[in-house]
Design a protein around this motif. Structure first.
Motif, mmCIF file in Angstrom:
data_model
loop_
_atom_site.group_PDB
_atom_site.id
_atom_site.type_symbol
_atom_site.label_atom_id
_atom_site.label_comp_id
_atom_site.label_asym_id
_atom_site.label_seq_id
_atom_site.Cartn_x
_atom_site.Cartn_y
_atom_site.Cartn_z
ATOM 1 N N SER A 531 0.817 -1.216 0.000
ATOM 2 C CA SER A 531 0.000 0.000 0.000
ATOM 3 C C SER A 531 0.848 1.262 0.000
ATOM 4 C CB SER A 531 -0.936 -0.002 1.213
ATOM 5 O OG SER A 531 -0.188 -0.046 2.419
ATOM 6 N N ASN A 532 2.022 1.211 0.619
ATOM 7 C CA ASN A 532 2.894 2.392 0.604
ATOM 8 C C ASN A 532 3.302 2.756 -0.821
ATOM 9 O OD1 ASN A 532 3.089 3.227 3.310
ATOM 10 N ND2 ASN A 532 4.526 1.574 3.781
ATOM 11 N N PHE A 533 3.524 1.726 -1.634
ATOM 12 C CA PHE A 533 3.874 1.996 -3.038
ATOM 13 C C PHE A 533 2.712 2.654 -3.769
ATOM 14 C CE2 PHE A 533 3.592 0.213 -7.445
ATOM 15 C CZ PHE A 533 4.528 1.073 -8.010
ATOM 16 N N SER A 534 1.539 2.078 -3.699
ATOM 17 C CA SER A 534 0.416 2.638 -4.445
ATOM 18 C C SER A 534 0.029 4.023 -3.933
ATOM 19 C CB SER A 534 -0.794 1.695 -4.384
ATOM 20 O OG SER A 534 -1.228 1.511 -3.054
ATOM 21 N N GLY A 560 -3.682 1.204 -11.754
ATOM 22 C CA GLY A 560 -4.997 1.319 -12.376
ATOM 23 C C GLY A 560 -6.140 1.801 -11.519
ATOM 24 N N LYS A 561 -5.882 2.325 -10.350
ATOM 25 C CA LYS A 561 -6.982 2.798 -9.499
ATOM 26 C C LYS A 561 -7.606 4.059 -10.084
ATOM 27 C CE LYS A 561 -5.232 0.943 -5.118
ATOM 28 N NZ LYS A 561 -4.798 1.281 -3.732
ATOM 29 N N ASN A 562 -8.915 4.077 -10.220
ATOM 30 C CA ASN A 562 -9.605 5.240 -10.785
ATOM 31 C C ASN A 562 -9.439 6.490 -9.919
ATOM 32 O OD1 ASN A 562 -10.706 4.038 -13.163
ATOM 33 N ND2 ASN A 562 -12.236 3.006 -11.896
ATOM 34 N N PHE A 592 -7.834 3.167 -17.551
ATOM 35 C CA PHE A 592 -8.792 3.493 -16.494
ATOM 36 C C PHE A 592 -10.217 3.396 -17.054
ATOM 37 C CE2 PHE A 592 -4.815 5.703 -15.582
ATOM 38 C CZ PHE A 592 -4.574 5.339 -14.264
ATOM 39 N N ASP A 593 -11.203 3.690 -16.224
ATOM 40 C CA ASP A 593 -12.597 3.578 -16.654
ATOM 41 C C ASP A 593 -13.133 4.916 -17.156
ATOM 42 O OD1 ASP A 593 -12.616 0.895 -16.037
ATOM 43 O OD2 ASP A 593 -13.318 1.219 -13.985
#
Length: 727
Positions: A531-534, A560-562, A592-593
């Motif tokens: 999680s620290n990376f993202s 890829g998180k929107n 992405f979406d």
């Protein structure tokens, strides 16, 4: 007298032993901290024994006990067996391969390269990666496939399904492989080793530096180019302030920079050169066609281009006729524009013009570079499966060049070529530096033990690199004034499983004033992949260092998180003059979406100061259009199988995250071909950082255990499962 004779026999036998047909010449000094090995083929030893022993002795004088091992090597496993034995018994820190040493050709491991993604079902020789990670990374596991019948020195291996999926080299390696340049190959080795010994006997600080950035590198972005000078001063503070000198050149400084570059690398005092350029095994590409500024120049250059265009098509007369007609109809270019394409005089003139834009193999020999070390941040300049290649030409030329670092296949432009250079300035051996920065395709051509005299007499990085790991000492090195000493400590802490590494890397990234330290934290957090990376990707997109900003864009695409979307949209508006950052944003938006993207664009533009809001909205949505084509081809089956497979393959570079559930359903569809499913599984293996990775792991785990599907699908599902699971 008899006692002297017996003592002589015992001494000789003690220094030269036979082990499974290999002959090993031991060092005359005791191994204490570490050792090194020269591995040669038997014929090379017989022809060059005096020079190899001189090399062994000069390393011994540097307190690096060196073994010499020679044999008629049958395969890479025989070589690796000796390396592993020396590593376990004698604390081996590195090896150099001299002469005809088997070449491992690696397959099923393109994720360990920076960019190489060739279809492995095509030509095996071209689609495999020549890599000595087979020899120097003991964690990686390989399965032998076959020996190449046309290139018997090449042996094909697949990365094992259950192998670790990260490169962590245990030792360093280099190659001294003679080339087909018209000179006897053993004479090449003898002359080269003579200058290596001479180089080791001299004291030389890394205080004369040259960097060249060629046409097309970093999209010709000035903002990508400028930080290199600042980073170098950060990595080696004070070195270039007085007697030292660093020179930075770009392709646009002069229409034809080739002669200026030649003058630089011929300098007898030049220590290190870096080429950011495009390349092939037989060519360095320095520049492109010079910009023209008058109608006469425009016409002249267009005719030159069209003549070359015709030469490329001339073998297919029917197609050539159609191209003629198209050029005449659409552009009004009749046959007079191509006139002379087959005239020997004009062909020669055009060829000379092309030669002014780069350095060929023959050019390198003629120039005889004196620069001691060269880093080729380029494709294929280090392709040692070839009989002749650029990196080897540098070391075998008559000049003082002793070592190069180059790539055996194509390489990513968005890569940090200057990583940890400060360690070289502080006296690390070239191999010790490379061991920390290696990718599958990177290799030392030449002597990996070469080192510069440390610019700080209180620090010897060659000792720091080889010292046994001590957690307390590594943590204390984080207080060093030198960026790359801190970076070395971070690398060692990560490699040795320091329990708080993720929190340490994040804290250091958020607080360090040093760009190269922040970059190291960024790259190591990517390997941790938690999680620290993202979470650091958002602040990284606002970093003062352009390379970190564009790296953040690439990794947002990979995750890829929107929720990221407002940030690249804002960066596209506010940082668009950083063309490489903007380029990566537009290239990857479609992963992405759609609805979250539209909302992000509207929200950012609502509070934006820019006037052309509709134009920006149009540009971003146009960039997104690739998503529609991909979904139509893959999911809606609006394309033929061949095109669908191409779209599936593109997911390796740009993983569409929102469609993962639909992709996984396709793997269950009986109407889909096995070839399609295999291709899709291979592409899903590149979703290592995706927020959808757990779903892919779940389905692949089910498929690899399903006895009702084909063995090929089960095996590929298992490979993908371990690619994603293995950290």
């Amino acid at each position: 007298m008899r006692r002297l004779f017996i003592y002589f026999i015992i001494t000789v036998l003690g220094l030269c032993v036979q082990l499974n047909a290999q002959t090993i010449l031991k060092p005359k000094m005791k191994v204490e901290h570490s050792s090194f090995a020269i591995i040669a083929d038997k014929q090379t030893w017989q022809e060059c024994s005096a020079e190899l022993e001189a090399y062994q002795q000069v390393l011994g004088k540097e307190s690096l006990p060196t073994f010499v091992v020679y044999d008629t090597w049958k395969n890479p496993e025989a070589v690796k067996k000796v390396i592993l034995s020396l590593y376990k018994k004698h604390k081996l820190e590195g090896v150099v391969f001299v002469g005809d040493i088997p070449i491992p050709m690696i397959r099923k491991a393109q994720h360990l390269t920076s960019a190489f993604k060739m279809d492995e079902e095509t030509d095996w020789h071209e689609s495999s990666v020549p890599s000595d990670r087979f020899y120097d990374d003991f964690h990686l596991k390989f399965d032998f496939v076959k020996q190449d019948s046309l290139h018997p020195q090449c042996f094909y291996y697949e990365l094992g399904v259950h192998s670790p999926q990260l490169i962590r080299c245990n030792i360093y390696s280099g190659r001294i492989k003679p080339i087909a340049n018209g000179v006897n190959k053993y004479e090449q080795i003898r002359k080269y080793l003579h200058k290596v010994v001479e180089a080791h006997q001299s004291s030389n600080r890394l205080d004369q530096f040259f960097s060249y950035t060629g046409h097309g590198s970093y999209s010709n972005s000035l903002l990508a180019w400028v930080p290199e000078a600042y980073n170098l001063r950060e990595q080696m503070p004070g070195v270039f302030d007085k007697e030292g000198r660093a020179r930075f050149m770009r392709y646009c400084f002069t229409p034809y920079p080739k002669n200026d570059i030649i003058n630089m690398i011929k300098r007898s005092d030049l220590d290190l050169a870096i080429f950011h350029e495009h390349g092939l095994p037989d060519r360095q590409y320095f520049s492109d066609i010079p910009e023209t500024s008058s109608l006469e120049e425009h016409i002249k250059q267009l005719k030159t281009d069209l003549r070359q265009y015709v030469r490329n098509w001339v073998r297919n007369r029917s197609l050539l006729g159609k191209e003629y007609q198209k050029a005449d109809t659409i552009y009004g270019l009749d046959s007079t524009w191509y006139k002379g394409y087959d005239d020997p005089v004009i062909i020669s003139q055009d060829s000379l013009e092309d030669a002014r834009m780069g350095l060929s193999l023959a050019d390198v020999t003629e120039v005889s570079p004196n620069v001691r070390m060269v880093i080729f941040d380029a494709c294929y300049n280090g392709d040692f499966r070839e009989d002749d290649y650029i990196a080897a030409r540098y070391i075998f030329a008559a000049g003082k060049c002793v070592t190069t670092f180059a790539n055996s296949v194509n390489v990513l432009q968005d890569k940090q070529a200057n990583e940890l250079l400060g360690l070289l300035g502080l006296g690390a051996r070239v191999g010790q530096w490379a061991q920390l920065t290696n990718i599958l395709e990177s290799h030392i051509t030449g002597d990996p033990t070469y080192r510069f005299t440390s610019f700080d007499p209180k620090i010897d990085a060659s000792v720091l690199c080889r010292k046994p790991y001590d957690e307390a000492e590594m943590l204390s090195l984080l207080q060093s004034p030198y960026a790359d000493v801190q970076n070395l400590a971070l690398h060692r802490l990560h490699a040795n499983g320091y329990k708080d590494i993720s929190a340490l890397l994040r804290h250091t990234f958020e607080t360090s004033p040093l760009a190269m330290v922040r970059y190291t934290c960024f790259s190591l957090l990517k390997k941790v992949n938690d999680s620290n990376f993202s979470e650091i990707l958002i602040p990284a997109l606002n970093d003062s260092y352009e390379f970190i900003r564009r790296s953040a864009v690439r990794e947002m695409i990979a995750v890829g998180k929107n929720e990221y979307l407002p940030h690249p949209v804002r960066a596209y508006i506010e940082d668009r003059h950083a063309s490489r950052v903007a380029f990566n944003i537009t290239l990857g938006l479609y992963v992405f979406d759609e609805q979250p993207l539209k909302e992000a664009i509207d929200n950012v533009l609502k509070d934006s100061y820019i006037q052309n809001k509709d134009e920006v909205r149009s540009q971003l949505m146009k960039a997104y259009a690739s998503r529609y084509s991909s979904d139509e081809a893959i999911l809606q089956r609006k394309e033929k199988e061949k095109m669908r497979l191409l779209y599936v393959s593109s997911l390796r570079n740009y993983p569409i995250h929102g469609s993962v559930d639909a992709y996984l359903n396709l793997l269950q569809e009986q109407s889909e071909s096995e070839e399609f499913k295999l291709s899709l599984l291979r592409s899903l293996a590149w979703y290592k950082y995706s927020y959808k990775r757990p779903e892919i792991l779940r389905v692949c785990n089910e498929l690899r255990r399903d006895k009702h599907i084909s063995a090929a699908i089960r095996q590929e599902a298992e490979r993908t499962y371990y690619r994603l699971k293995n950290d």
